[in-house]
Design a protein around this motif. Structure first.
Motif, short mmCIF file in Angstrom:
data_model
loop_
_atom_site.label_atom_id
_atom_site.label_comp_id
_atom_site.label_asym_id
_atom_site.label_seq_id
_atom_site.Cartn_x
_atom_site.Cartn_y
_atom_site.Cartn_z
N PHE A 8 29.06 2.13 -16.25
CA PHE A 8 29.14 3.56 -16.53
C PHE A 8 28.64 4.30 -15.29
O PHE A 8 27.60 3.93 -14.72
N VAL A 9 29.36 5.32 -14.85
CA VAL A 9 28.96 6.11 -13.69
C VAL A 9 28.98 7.58 -14.05
O VAL A 9 29.95 8.09 -14.61
N GLU A 10 27.89 8.26 -13.74
CA GLU A 10 27.79 9.72 -13.89
C GLU A 10 27.12 10.27 -12.64
O GLU A 10 26.31 9.58 -12.02
N THR A 11 27.44 11.51 -12.30
CA THR A 11 26.80 12.16 -11.15
C THR A 11 26.41 13.58 -11.53
O THR A 11 26.87 14.11 -12.54
N SER A 12 25.59 14.20 -10.68
CA SER A 12 25.16 15.58 -10.92
C SER A 12 26.17 16.59 -10.40
O SER A 12 26.02 17.78 -10.62
N TRP A 13 27.22 16.13 -9.72
CA TRP A 13 28.20 17.06 -9.17
C TRP A 13 29.07 17.63 -10.28
O TRP A 13 29.60 16.90 -11.10
N THR A 14 29.22 18.96 -10.28
CA THR A 14 30.09 19.61 -11.26
C THR A 14 31.30 20.23 -10.58
O THR A 14 32.21 20.69 -11.24
N ALA A 15 31.31 20.24 -9.25
CA ALA A 15 32.43 20.77 -8.46
C ALA A 15 32.69 19.82 -7.29
O ALA A 15 31.81 19.05 -6.91
N PRO A 16 33.88 19.89 -6.70
CA PRO A 16 34.21 18.96 -5.63
C PRO A 16 33.51 19.25 -4.29
O PRO A 16 33.47 18.40 -3.42
N GLN A 17 32.95 20.44 -4.11
CA GLN A 17 32.35 20.82 -2.84
C GLN A 17 31.13 19.95 -2.52
O GLN A 17 30.44 19.48 -3.39
N ALA A 18 30.88 19.83 -1.22
CA ALA A 18 29.73 19.05 -0.75
C ALA A 18 28.43 19.74 -1.14
O ALA A 18 28.30 20.95 -1.03
N SER A 19 27.50 18.94 -1.62
CA SER A 19 26.16 19.42 -1.97
C SER A 19 25.25 18.19 -2.04
O SER A 19 25.67 17.08 -1.75
N CYS A 20 24.01 18.42 -2.43
CA CYS A 20 23.06 17.32 -2.60
C CYS A 20 22.97 16.99 -4.09
O CYS A 20 23.13 17.87 -4.92
N GLY A 21 22.72 15.74 -4.39
CA GLY A 21 22.61 15.38 -5.80
C GLY A 21 22.33 13.91 -6.01
O GLY A 21 22.00 13.18 -5.08
N VAL A 22 22.50 13.50 -7.27
CA VAL A 22 22.15 12.15 -7.70
C VAL A 22 23.31 11.56 -8.49
O VAL A 22 23.91 12.23 -9.32
N GLY A 23 23.59 10.28 -8.22
CA GLY A 23 24.52 9.51 -9.02
C GLY A 23 23.73 8.45 -9.78
O GLY A 23 22.77 7.89 -9.25
N LEU A 24 24.12 8.18 -11.01
CA LEU A 24 23.47 7.17 -11.84
C LEU A 24 24.51 6.15 -12.27
O LEU A 24 25.58 6.51 -12.74
N TRP A 25 24.19 4.87 -12.07
CA TRP A 25 25.05 3.81 -12.59
C TRP A 25 24.28 3.03 -13.64
O TRP A 25 23.07 2.88 -13.56
N LEU A 26 25.00 2.57 -14.64
CA LEU A 26 24.44 1.74 -15.70
C LEU A 26 25.39 0.56 -15.87
O LEU A 26 26.59 0.74 -16.09
N PHE A 39 19.93 4.60 -9.23
CA PHE A 39 20.29 5.92 -8.77
C PHE A 39 20.73 5.87 -7.32
O PHE A 39 20.25 5.04 -6.55
N VAL A 40 21.60 6.77 -6.95
CA VAL A 40 21.99 6.99 -5.57
C VAL A 40 21.70 8.45 -5.28
O VAL A 40 22.20 9.33 -5.97
N ARG A 41 20.84 8.70 -4.29
CA ARG A 41 20.51 10.08 -3.89
C ARG A 41 21.31 10.40 -2.63
O ARG A 41 21.26 9.66 -1.66
N LEU A 42 22.03 11.52 -2.66
CA LEU A 42 22.91 11.86 -1.54
C LEU A 42 22.70 13.29 -1.08
O LEU A 42 22.59 14.21 -1.89
#
Length: 163
Positions: A8-26, A39-42
């Protein structure tokens, strides 16, 4: 017999534009449904880059070939379902239009991680773990803000955040 795995993969991005955030894999594996997560911090990444890197990180923990289902949202899952990344690789990372594929290095890393496994399903459906995963992402964003980013970043309600 290959171990059956769901990623399962979810991220904090709600739009396609570049920003900072976190991805979570389970990763959920085997009959006992043993779970591992990470977590992946980008910084300054697009939604596609976040999904590619988060899914690649999840695949990296699989130590032998598995039978894998991936559950995540677009844009990455749509490209995988259409078979485009394999076509791009065959055509030296160019689209049918002749245009270079964006995020080539991330796509190459993902395909390298996918190669040893058999994929039984690539889904972009909502899933029962989504809400809990988004809450974990919010918590990780708050923690990251405190540890690394200082007061220039903050987390709003739910999964959105701004600089």
């Amino acid at each position: 017999r290959k171990v059956e795995v769901k990623i399962f993969v979810e991220t904090s991005w709600t739009a396609p534009q570049a920003s900072c955030g976190v991805g979570l894999w389970l990763v959920e594996a085997g009959e006992q449904k043993v779970q591992r997560r990470g977590f992946v911090r980008l910084m300054d990444a697009t939604k596609e880059q976040a999904q590619l890197r988060t899914l690649t990180a999840a695949l990296d923990i699989l130590i032998r070939p598995c039978s894998v289902q991936i559950i995540m949202s677009d844009p990455v899952i749509g490209a995988l379902n259409a078979g485009w990344p394999w076509q791009w690789r065959e055509s030296d990372w160019k689209k049918k239009s002749g245009e270079e594929v964006k995020n080539r290095g991330d796509w190459e890393s993902l395909l390298c991680g996918m190669d040893p496994h058999k994929f039984t399903g690539l889904h972009k459906e909502e899933h029962p773990k989504k809400e809990a995963m988004m809450l974990q992402i919010c918590d990780e964003l708050k923690k990251w803000k405190t540890e690394v980013m200082g007061t220039a970043f903050y987390v709003e309600k739910e999964e959105t955040w701004k600089r």
